[in-house]
Design an enzyme around this catalytic site. Structure first.
Site, PDB file in Angstrom:
ATOM      1  N   CYS A  58      13.945  10.789   6.053  1.00 23.14           N
ATOM      2  CA  CYS A  58      14.035  10.311   7.427  1.00 23.14           C
ATOM      3  C   CYS A  58      15.446  10.471   7.979  1.00 23.14           C
ATOM      4  O   CYS A  58      15.630  10.628   9.180  1.00 23.14           O
ATOM      5  CB  CYS A  58      13.551   8.880   7.548  1.00 23.14           C
ATOM      6  SG  CYS A  58      14.332   7.757   6.407  1.00 23.14           S
ATOM      7  N   LYS A 117       0.865  -1.185   0.000  1.00 24.43           N
ATOM      8  CA  LYS A 117       0.000   0.000   0.000  1.00 24.43           C
ATOM      9  C   LYS A 117       0.896   1.228   0.000  1.00 24.43           C
ATOM     10  O   LYS A 117       1.491   1.588   1.007  1.00 24.43           O
ATOM     11  CB  LYS A 117      -0.912   0.015   1.236  1.00 24.43           C
ATOM     12  CG  LYS A 117      -2.128   0.849   0.983  1.00 24.43           C
ATOM     13  CD  LYS A 117      -2.375   2.101   1.767  1.00 24.43           C
ATOM     14  CE  LYS A 117      -1.486   3.080   2.277  1.00 24.43           C
ATOM     15  NZ  LYS A 117      -1.625   4.436   1.668  1.00 24.43           N
ATOM     16  N   GLU A 126      10.442   1.553  10.047  1.00 28.74           N
ATOM     17  CA  GLU A 126      11.449   2.606   9.868  1.00 28.74           C
ATOM     18  C   GLU A 126      10.727   3.935  10.016  1.00 28.74           C
ATOM     19  O   GLU A 126       9.879   4.295   9.198  1.00 28.74           O
ATOM     20  CB  GLU A 126      12.160   2.510   8.525  1.00 28.74           C
ATOM     21  CG  GLU A 126      13.322   3.503   8.495  1.00 28.74           C
ATOM     22  CD  GLU A 126      14.270   3.335   7.331  1.00 28.74           C
ATOM     23  OE1 GLU A 126      14.554   2.183   6.943  1.00 28.74           O
ATOM     24  OE2 GLU A 126      14.724   4.366   6.803  1.00 28.74           O
ATOM     25  N   GLU A 137      10.639  16.256  14.698  1.00 30.55           N
ATOM     26  CA  GLU A 137      10.999  16.032  13.300  1.00 30.55           C
ATOM     27  C   GLU A 137      10.192  17.004  12.441  1.00 30.55           C
ATOM     28  O   GLU A 137       8.964  16.975  12.446  1.00 30.55           O
ATOM     29  CB  GLU A 137      10.683  14.586  12.885  1.00 30.55           C
ATOM     30  CG  GLU A 137      11.098  14.311  11.454  1.00 30.55           C
ATOM     31  CD  GLU A 137      10.817  12.879  11.011  1.00 30.55           C
ATOM     32  OE1 GLU A 137       9.688  12.407  11.188  1.00 30.55           O
ATOM     33  OE2 GLU A 137      11.743  12.235  10.464  1.00 30.55           O
TER      34      GLU A 137
HETATM   35  P1  NDP Z   1       2.350   8.812   7.734  1.00 31.30           P
HETATM   36  O1  NDP Z   1       3.094   8.020   8.713  1.00 31.30           O
HETATM   37  O2  NDP Z   1       0.924   9.153   8.014  1.00 31.30           O
HETATM   38  O3  NDP Z   1       2.355   8.081   6.294  1.00 31.30           O
HETATM   39  C1  NDP Z   1       3.227   7.053   5.899  1.00 31.30           C
HETATM   40  C2  NDP Z   1       2.445   5.928   5.242  1.00 31.30           C
HETATM   41  O4  NDP Z   1       1.534   5.377   6.194  1.00 31.30           O
HETATM   42  C3  NDP Z   1       1.579   6.339   4.056  1.00 31.30           C
HETATM   43  O5  NDP Z   1       1.488   5.269   3.146  1.00 31.30           O
HETATM   44  C4  NDP Z   1       0.222   6.566   4.702  1.00 31.30           C
HETATM   45  O6  NDP Z   1      -0.843   6.474   3.781  1.00 31.30           O
HETATM   46  C5  NDP Z   1       0.198   5.423   5.690  1.00 31.30           C
HETATM   47  N1  NDP Z   1      -0.705   5.608   6.818  1.00 31.30           N
HETATM   48  C6  NDP Z   1      -1.195   6.757   7.343  1.00 31.30           C
HETATM   49  N2  NDP Z   1      -1.986   6.497   8.387  1.00 31.30           N
HETATM   50  C7  NDP Z   1      -2.016   5.153   8.544  1.00 31.30           C
HETATM   51  C8  NDP Z   1      -2.647   4.264   9.462  1.00 31.30           C
HETATM   52  N3  NDP Z   1      -3.417   4.712  10.438  1.00 31.30           N
HETATM   53  N4  NDP Z   1      -2.430   2.948   9.331  1.00 31.30           N
HETATM   54  C9  NDP Z   1      -1.632   2.478   8.361  1.00 31.30           C
HETATM   55  N5  NDP Z   1      -1.015   3.259   7.449  1.00 31.30           N
HETATM   56  C10 NDP Z   1      -1.189   4.588   7.546  1.00 31.30           C
HETATM   57  O7  NDP Z   1       3.148  10.126   7.441  1.00 31.30           O
HETATM   58  P2  NDP Z   1       2.548  11.500   6.891  1.00 31.30           P
HETATM   59  O8  NDP Z   1       2.410  11.370   5.448  1.00 31.30           O
HETATM   60  O9  NDP Z   1       1.300  11.942   7.623  1.00 31.30           O
HETATM   61  O10 NDP Z   1       3.708  12.483   7.318  1.00 31.30           O
HETATM   62  C11 NDP Z   1       3.699  13.007   8.633  1.00 31.30           C
HETATM   63  C12 NDP Z   1       5.081  13.021   9.205  1.00 31.30           C
HETATM   64  O11 NDP Z   1       5.600  11.708   9.265  1.00 31.30           O
HETATM   65  C13 NDP Z   1       6.097  13.784   8.391  1.00 31.30           C
HETATM   66  O12 NDP Z   1       6.034  15.137   8.666  1.00 31.30           O
HETATM   67  C14 NDP Z   1       7.365  13.146   8.850  1.00 31.30           C
HETATM   68  O13 NDP Z   1       7.737  13.724  10.071  1.00 31.30           O
HETATM   69  C15 NDP Z   1       6.988  11.692   9.083  1.00 31.30           C
HETATM   70  N6  NDP Z   1       7.339  10.805   7.951  1.00 31.30           N
HETATM   71  C16 NDP Z   1       8.457  10.057   8.061  1.00 31.30           C
HETATM   72  C17 NDP Z   1       8.847   9.257   7.010  1.00 31.30           C
HETATM   73  C18 NDP Z   1      10.074   8.424   7.074  1.00 31.30           C
HETATM   74  O14 NDP Z   1      10.598   8.047   6.037  1.00 31.30           O
HETATM   75  N7  NDP Z   1      10.548   8.071   8.254  1.00 31.30           N
HETATM   76  C19 NDP Z   1       8.090   9.218   5.756  1.00 31.30           C
HETATM   77  C20 NDP Z   1       6.895  10.003   5.763  1.00 31.30           C
HETATM   78  C21 NDP Z   1       6.568  10.776   6.838  1.00 31.30           C
HETATM   79  P3  NDP Z   1      -1.467   7.795   3.101  1.00 31.30           P
HETATM   80  O15 NDP Z   1      -0.346   8.732   2.875  1.00 31.30           O
HETATM   81  O16 NDP Z   1      -2.056   7.267   1.846  1.00 31.30           O
HETATM   82  O17 NDP Z   1      -2.488   8.321   4.045  1.00 31.30           O
END
Ligand code: NDP
Length: 499
Positions: free
Chosen positions: A296, A186, A262, A394
């Site tokens: 990240c 996903k 991660e 972050e």
């Molecule tokens: P999320 O953790 O929400 O998103 C990452 C992935 O998880 C996406 O595929 C998202 O889907 C999915 N997701 C979101 N909510 C759920 C849930 N309840 N259960 C399962 N999967 C879920 O990150 P955000 O996009 O909201 O970003 C917010 C913050 O997260 C950023 O500002 C950053 O600080 C951090 N982040 C860190 C990353 C890393 O590489 N460590 C990567 C991305 C974000 P969808 O986007 O389709 O809703």
């Protein structure tokens, strides 16, 4: 004719994708439209899958795992599929790079480089597929022989974020496939295109139907359902620490699926007075600005020795001013658009907080004027204290906070003053200092006199609240296996019941 941006065509009509289950494309009923962050045109339409679609994807992955059409092949045959996929990626490099730019906003030159890294991931995993093995125990006495088998965990659920849609996918998928697992992916809803494009490339390379399945939709609906699904044996999640925590709850409340996580980082870059300051400043500018800091492993906390702090910050600020921010289709661009409107707001919100909490703004701190897209000038704050929100949280944007230290021990304490432990770097020409800091700072990835270096041969992952488990490298394949201990009697075992 499609509209052109720097010689690259913007789609006149959005590309529509179905979702991919059991080797077949299915049509979505409800669709999500994605506008490009850099040109604000609708570029893709992807399906909002239903829980029923997810059940079918998991069932297909389960059949493909249980009948051993993939796990039962010799490692050499799995390696063959991975190598042909690497070749397929070479053919599709421009197409994948274009969709990464259109959905994510990253510079085209960077996107091309990332795809080269993805090719290397498939090639590395191909080698690992052939080398994966257990162990033997020949020291249990003449009557007993022991061995460990490495068996694939089963059906893996994979949730990927929007910051590196294809790169993070390819740092997981080939290693999962090398282990013999099947999977349901996903992607982040706003950047689903390249995960879907990979389905066709894998199929062309000979991956059996049902091994790689993709469902699309939002995290809150289909992502959450995947984390809770009892048909998933292991979940690999990359994203925020908050959602990572909810994956742990979902696992506990469903089938105790194994987790690979991660998560976030607040990564230190430690600069000693004896470092090559020009070199370190270039590293610091790159470490915070690469991928607009939506990374990240972005080095977002500069910890610099007080005796050179003013000079270092001056050199760094000059370099940061020269970073070319703008249209990601311009081959000269180094920093592209902020991927989502909400991330843009988050970053600007932190910049405002930094100013309000009393940090000194040395460079940047403003959105850039543009008639298309959202851009933020790489930003440097000095005089940051450990209690400020820009010091602790972050930001996931090009915002660097600078702290000063007097002693090596103080630098180590500052570096470890975070709940995270994803990555760190140290800059010093003194091997004793560099090695001591490397040993004492908590981080899953470390760079000495360089930053964000390395390839798929080495494992990645975090300490503390930055995650569980490791991806890439041989460890990245072993992560998707479970170990079975086998004991074999040699000759006749001594009886429990006397005759
Ligand atoms: P999320 O953790 O929400 O998103 C990452 C992935 O998880 C996406 O595929 C998202 O889907 C999915 N997701 C979101 N909510 C759920 C849930 N309840 N259960 C399962 N999967 C879920 O990150 P955000 O996009 O909201 O970003 C917010 C913050 O997260 C950023 O500002 C950053 O600080 C951090 N982040 C860190 C990353 C890393 O590489 N460590 C990567 C991305 C974000 P969808 O986007 O389709 O809703």
């Amino acid at each position: 004719m499609d509209e052109m941006a720097h010689g690259v065509a913007l789609p006149e009509t959005p590309r529509e994708f179905g979702f991919f289950i059991d080797g077949e494309w299915r049509k979505g009923r409800d669709m999500f439209e994605r506008n490009s962050p850099s040109h604000d045109v609708t570029v893709t339409r992807t399906a909002r899958c239903t829980p029923d679609d997810l059940d079918q994807a998991v069932a297909a992955a389960r059949r493909a795992f249980d009948d051993r059409r993939w796990a039962g092949l010799p490692g050499a045959e799995r390696a063959g599929v991975l190598l042909r996929t690497a070749e397929g990626l070479r053919w599709h490099r421009e197409e994948i790079a274009r969709w990464e730019v259109l959905e994510n906003g990253k510079p085209i030159s960077q996107a091309r480089g990332e795809i080269d890294h993805c090719i290397a991931c498939f090639e590395t995993a191909a080698g690992a597929a052939r080398l994966l093995h257990g162990d033997s125990f020949n020291n249990l006495g003449d009557g007993l022989f022991g061995m460990t088998l490495r068996e694939p965990v089963g059906v893996v659920g994979l949730i990927t974020p929007w910051n590196f849609p294809f790169l993070i996918l390819c740092e997981r998928v080939p290693f999962i496939l090398a282990s013999g697992c099947t999977l349901v992916v996903k992607p982040a809803e706003v950047t689903s295109a390249t995960t879907l494009i990979l389905a066709d490339i894998l199929a062309e390379a000979g991956l059996p139907a049902g091994v790689y399945n993709v469902v699309t939709g939002s995290g809150r609906s289909i992502g959450q359902a995947l984390t809770e699904h009892a048909g998933i044996d292991m979940l690999s999640f990359t994203g925020s620490t908050a959602v990572g925590r909810s994956c742990v709850h979902a696992s506990a409340d469903s089938n105790l699926k194994k987790l690979g996580l991660e998560l976030g980082g607040k990564n230190p870059i430690i600069v000693f007075a004896d470092a090559d300051l020009e070199d370190a400043a270039d590293g610091a500018a790159f470490g915070i600005s690469f991928n607009t800091g939506q990374c990240c492993v972005s080095s977002s906390r500069l910890i610099v020795e007080r005796s050179v702090a003013a000079e270092f910050e001056r050199i760094l600020a000059e370099k940061m001013k020269k970073i070319r921010v703008g249209d990601p289709f311009d081959p000269e661009t180094q920093v592209g658009a902020i991927t989502t409107a909400s991330q843009n707001e988050t970053i600007l919100g932190y910049i405002a907080k930094g100013k309000a909490e009393g940090a000194t703004l040395l460079v940047g701190g403003e959105p850039l004027e543009s008639d298309c897209g959202r851009y933020i000038q790489p930003t440097l704050f000095s005089g940051v204290t450990p209690s400020m929100s820009i010091a602790r949280e972050e930001i996931f944007g090009p915002v660097l906070s600078s702290f000063h230290f007097d002693t090596q021990d103080e630098a180590i304490v500052l570096a470890n003053d975070t709940v995270y432990g994803l990555a760190a770097s140290v800059w010093s020409k003194n091997i004793d200092k560099a090695l001591t800091v490397t040993r004492r700072v908590q981080a899953g990835r470390f760079w000495v006199n360089t930053i964000m270096a390395g390839g798929p041969e080495t494992p990645t992952g975090g300490f503390r609240q930055s995650g569980w488990g490791r991806e890439t490298g041989l460890l990245g394949v072993e992560e998707y296996t479970q170990v079975k201990s086998v004991h074999i009697e040699i000759g006749r075992r001594s009886h429990w019941i006397s005759s």
